[in-house]
Structures are given as C-alpha cells and as structure tokens.
Design an enzyme around this catalytic site. Sequence first.
Site, PDB file in Angstrom:
ATOM      1  N   ASP A  85       0.822  -1.211   0.000  1.00  0.00           N
ATOM      2  CA  ASP A  85       0.000   0.000   0.000  1.00  0.00           C
ATOM      3  C   ASP A  85       0.859   1.266   0.000  1.00  0.00           C
ATOM      4  O   ASP A  85       1.708   1.458   0.871  1.00  0.00           O
ATOM      5  CB  ASP A  85      -0.897  -0.019   1.239  1.00  0.00           C
ATOM      6  CG  ASP A  85      -2.189   0.749   1.059  1.00  0.00           C
ATOM      7  OD1 ASP A  85      -2.422   1.297  -0.038  1.00  0.00           O
ATOM      8  OD2 ASP A  85      -2.972   0.791   2.018  1.00  0.00           O
ATOM      9  N   ASP A  86       0.633   2.128  -0.990  1.00  0.00           N
ATOM     10  CA  ASP A  86       1.296   3.438  -1.082  1.00  0.00           C
ATOM     11  C   ASP A  86       2.810   3.328  -1.295  1.00  0.00           C
ATOM     12  O   ASP A  86       3.550   4.261  -0.953  1.00  0.00           O
ATOM     13  CB  ASP A  86       1.027   4.281   0.169  1.00  0.00           C
ATOM     14  CG  ASP A  86      -0.382   4.867   0.194  1.00  0.00           C
ATOM     15  OD1 ASP A  86      -1.237   4.414  -0.587  1.00  0.00           O
ATOM     16  OD2 ASP A  86      -0.642   5.767   1.013  1.00  0.00           O
ATOM     17  N   CYS A 124      -6.214   4.636  -3.749  1.00  0.00           N
ATOM     18  CA  CYS A 124      -6.313   3.195  -3.486  1.00  0.00           C
ATOM     19  C   CYS A 124      -7.478   2.514  -4.193  1.00  0.00           C
ATOM     20  O   CYS A 124      -7.286   1.557  -4.955  1.00  0.00           O
ATOM     21  CB  CYS A 124      -6.418   2.953  -1.974  1.00  0.00           C
ATOM     22  SG  CYS A 124      -4.952   3.440  -1.041  1.00  0.00           S
ATOM     23  N   HIS A 178     -10.176  -2.437  -1.776  1.00  0.00           N
ATOM     24  CA  HIS A 178      -9.959  -1.275  -0.916  1.00  0.00           C
ATOM     25  C   HIS A 178     -10.631  -1.388   0.452  1.00  0.00           C
ATOM     26  O   HIS A 178     -11.734  -1.911   0.574  1.00  0.00           O
ATOM     27  CB  HIS A 178     -10.485  -0.007  -1.591  1.00  0.00           C
ATOM     28  CG  HIS A 178     -10.383   1.202  -0.718  1.00  0.00           C
ATOM     29  ND1 HIS A 178      -9.163   1.724  -0.318  1.00  0.00           N
ATOM     30  CD2 HIS A 178     -11.321   1.972  -0.125  1.00  0.00           C
ATOM     31  CE1 HIS A 178      -9.369   2.761   0.467  1.00  0.00           C
ATOM     32  NE2 HIS A 178     -10.657   2.940   0.598  1.00  0.00           N
ATOM     33  N   ASP A 360       0.278   0.054  -5.281  1.00  0.00           N
ATOM     34  CA  ASP A 360      -0.980   0.386  -5.962  1.00  0.00           C
ATOM     35  C   ASP A 360      -0.949   1.762  -6.614  1.00  0.00           C
ATOM     36  O   ASP A 360      -1.747   2.049  -7.502  1.00  0.00           O
ATOM     37  CB  ASP A 360      -2.178   0.241  -5.019  1.00  0.00           C
ATOM     38  CG  ASP A 360      -2.055   1.077  -3.743  1.00  0.00           C
ATOM     39  OD1 ASP A 360      -0.951   1.571  -3.442  1.00  0.00           O
ATOM     40  OD2 ASP A 360      -3.076   1.212  -3.042  1.00  0.00           O
ATOM     41  N   HIS A 361      -0.062   2.621  -6.193  1.00  0.00           N
ATOM     42  CA  HIS A 361       0.190   3.928  -6.816  1.00  0.00           C
ATOM     43  C   HIS A 361       1.443   4.489  -6.176  1.00  0.00           C
ATOM     44  O   HIS A 361       1.977   3.920  -5.215  1.00  0.00           O
ATOM     45  CB  HIS A 361      -0.994   4.883  -6.637  1.00  0.00           C
ATOM     46  CG  HIS A 361      -1.512   4.935  -5.241  1.00  0.00           C
ATOM     47  ND1 HIS A 361      -0.820   5.521  -4.208  1.00  0.00           N
ATOM     48  CD2 HIS A 361      -2.650   4.444  -4.690  1.00  0.00           C
ATOM     49  CE1 HIS A 361      -1.498   5.398  -3.087  1.00  0.00           C
ATOM     50  NE2 HIS A 361      -2.616   4.722  -3.346  1.00  0.00           N
TER      51      HIS A 361
END
Length: 514
Positions: A85-86, A124, A178, A360-361
Amino acid sequence: MNSLSVQSAKADLAMRSRELTRRDCQTASAFRNHEILPSAVGCFVRSLAVLAILCLPFSFGRGASIATAAHKPGAKLNVLFISVDDLNNALGCYGHPLVKSPNIDRLARRGVRFDRAYCQFPLCNPSRASIMTGRRPDTTGVQDNSVFFRKNLPDVVTLPQAFMNQGYFTARVGKIFHYGVPNQIGTSGMDDPPSWNEFVNPQGKDFDQGSRVHNPTGERNIGGALTWAVADSPGEDQTDYKVASEAIRLMERHKDRPFFLAVGFYRPHVPCIAPQDYFGRYPLDEIALPKEPADRLAKIPFAALTSQRPNYGLDDAPCREMIRAYYASVTFVDSQVGRVLDALERLKLADNTVVVLFGDHGWLLGEHGQWQKMSLFEESARVPLVIYAPKMKGNGKACGRTVELVDLYPTLAEICGAPAQPGLEGKCLKPLLENPRAVWNKPAITQVTRRDGSRSFLGRTVRTERWRYTEWDGGAKGVELYDHDRDPHESRNLGGDPSSANVVTELKNFIVRK
C-alpha cells in the site's frame, strides 16, 4: 472392485473432499474474522473428521493425501500476488541511495523489473478496482474511495475469480480490494467475497497507536496526513508481520494444489509505523528534502497541485522526519516480503509460482513541494512492479517500456493458461517477460479527479518512454508537457512552448476517450 471402479470411487471422494476443504476454509476464515456464530465450529470439526475418514483408504501406504494426488506439481503455475500500500519507487533495486529493501531487490534480480510502470488512478480504491477487474477507471466508474466496483460492474469476473473458475484455491490476506487505513484494519472493508475461497484480516498493535502518532499536519485526518509513530511493541505484534505469517500458513496448507494467493501489506500507508530498529537505520542527518528549483511552481497549472502551500507550510524538520518514517516502514515491509519469499523457497514452490509485487500507486515525498498521492506528477503515477514467471527468458533483466497495472490481469491469465475474459483493457506483458527490449508502442494512461466548487473534472496524463503530457479538464484548466530525457524531475513545463506543439498534438490523441 476393479481398477476402473477404484478410480471412479477415488474421483468421487476427491471431489467431495475438495468441496469439504473449500467449505472448511470459508468456515474457518469466517470464524476467525468473527463472521459466524461459534455454533458453526461443530460443523467445521465434523467436516474435518469426515474428510480424514475419506482420505484414509487412499493415503495409507502411499504417503500422500487425496489433495496431493489430485494436484500434480508443475501442472499449473501458482500465483503469489503481493500488493504494498502506497509504495513508491524509493527502493534499492530502483537505484535509491538510502532505502534498504534487500528482499524486494532479490526478487527484482530474479524476475523482470519494470522501470516505467504506472497506475491508472493515484488513489487506493480506483487503482485496485482497475487492477482486479482489468478495466480502466472510466469503465469501472470508480473515481474515489467510496464506490464499490460491483455497483457499476455487477457481473464482472475479477482476476482471482478467473483463477477460481480454473480450479485454483484463491485466498486473500490483508488489503487487496480497498478499505481504509488505519481505521478499517482488521475488517474486510470493501472486499469482494466472491473472489476468494478464504480470506484473513489480520490486526496488529499498530492499529491502536493513535496516542503515539505524530501529526504536524494536524488539520488533516490521520490516514491522509503526514503521520508516523515508532511502534511500542516488537515487529511480531505489527499487522504486516501477521499478514506475512498468515500468507505463509496458507501456502503451507495449500501447497499441494494450484493457488492464487493475494498478500496485501498495509505500510508504508500513513501513519507510517515501524519498530525503533527500523527508524534507527535512517539517521535524520542523512535525510534531505528534494532539491527543487526556486521557480518550481512556475507554469504549473493550479489544478496540478494537491496543496497550494508547498510542504503544507511546514518547516524542513517535520518533513524530514516524515521521510525517515516512510523509509523505515518500507524496510519493515520489505522484511515481511522476505519472510514470504523464504517460505516459498522452503516449500519448494518457487520454480512453480509466478510472483508479482507492486505498489498500488506512487507517493510524493516533497517533490514539487507536494506530498502523498492524487497527483499526476511522475512520483505519484509511477509504481514499482516486479514480475517473476518461471522459465521466462527476460528474468534477471530490467524493462524500460511503459506498462500499466491494468496489464496485470491479461498477463497472469495468459501465463497461467486461464481463458481470456471479454472486456479486459490492458495488454499482456508476456512479450516483455520474454524480451524486456521487445518492440512496444503502448503508452501509459493515468487520471485523477479535481473539484471546482460543485463541479468535478478530470486530469489525464499520458506517459511515453520520453514524454509526459497532462491535460486538466480537457486542457481548459491547463496543460503540462515534460521531456524526461532532459528533465526527469518534471521541473520545466513545456506545455505552452510553441516549439513543442507537434509533440502535444501527437500525445493528445492517446488520452482522448471515445
């Protein structure tokens, strides 16, 4: 009983045992997550007893259970699908001078490291909905963190469902679809139950660290601010450690059948929390904010900025502490990735398992005076992506082609022999896994939303190997053009430069939606 009858009986028992195993997994998972009443435990225990009795006639003297006999090693490739995540590209394998990520680095050395991989939406829920359905955000209709993708695509076959339909055991640990961090840790959030045979929602002591969290951006919510904390308990008590442990347990339990195992780590999503040891690996005097030109915001459209105050108006000191906390969280998660990869080797599954690891990004750490996500700058749209697929000729190499996270669905389906699903909007990356320098002419498209009073509008960006071109509200609220050959940090906007008009015309065609 003749041999044909024995085979028929075995097949019938194997089918029944698989159904029992599937139901047991769901029951055990639901009980573990407090989603069924304790009275169901009796049914669970009875089904285990029946399964043991069914297995006895055929395991005796053979040294193998029905599940082992039913799955021939090598018949189907497993999938280990790791989401962080992130996570941005601040990793050793991407050349970062400080961040220690030895386990992700070793996966990158074994597989193909994609140097120009991009998310479809730097947030997300939209990003994950796109990845898991193989559709772009315009198709999923998911443009924020509140919309469940099945509202707009009720019958879509998700990536794990495509594998489930091929007889795979599919399981999720942690955050894949999410849900909010930190408040929804330990719940299923906006998960998609039809995608899994089993799921686990770990929760560690980091879930309840509110009193210890530093938040210099105090007006912002803890999950969307510059927040961090030094854990007051050992690593074994942290949620991501528990995620890795549950993933290992599932591999041990289901190693004798084809599986699609999705492992979703929570950090470095804010609040960045890690044990003191991990903070100690990054002395503050080694941490610096990105060096930006004095006129860094000149010629940048208003809509491009998530904060009009560079660094939220903070001094350097809390910003440097935030960067250190982000790095510490990355290294802690890397350790947990290493535990999962070690288990894959120990269980002798590494040569029969496709491993995918991605963020995810991206996440800005002060570039352009901006932080976090929801930006179309390189550091927000770009993601780390590593794919190891057994026997691919490109393993051990880096790929500089522009690829997208929406490409993961068709890629895994093709590699593992799952039937093609209608409506997929990505492109299979198998040619690049075979030859990372293969001819490739597909750019990467990312989009994001903005508001102007009561009106919402889009920003869209296209990334080629050389250029990034961005339009805000179809160009009405500004355009950006960056030449990455000469300006890799996107400091000089060429969008209004007459000499770049031909480049703008060419790139503009890529982001017009029909």
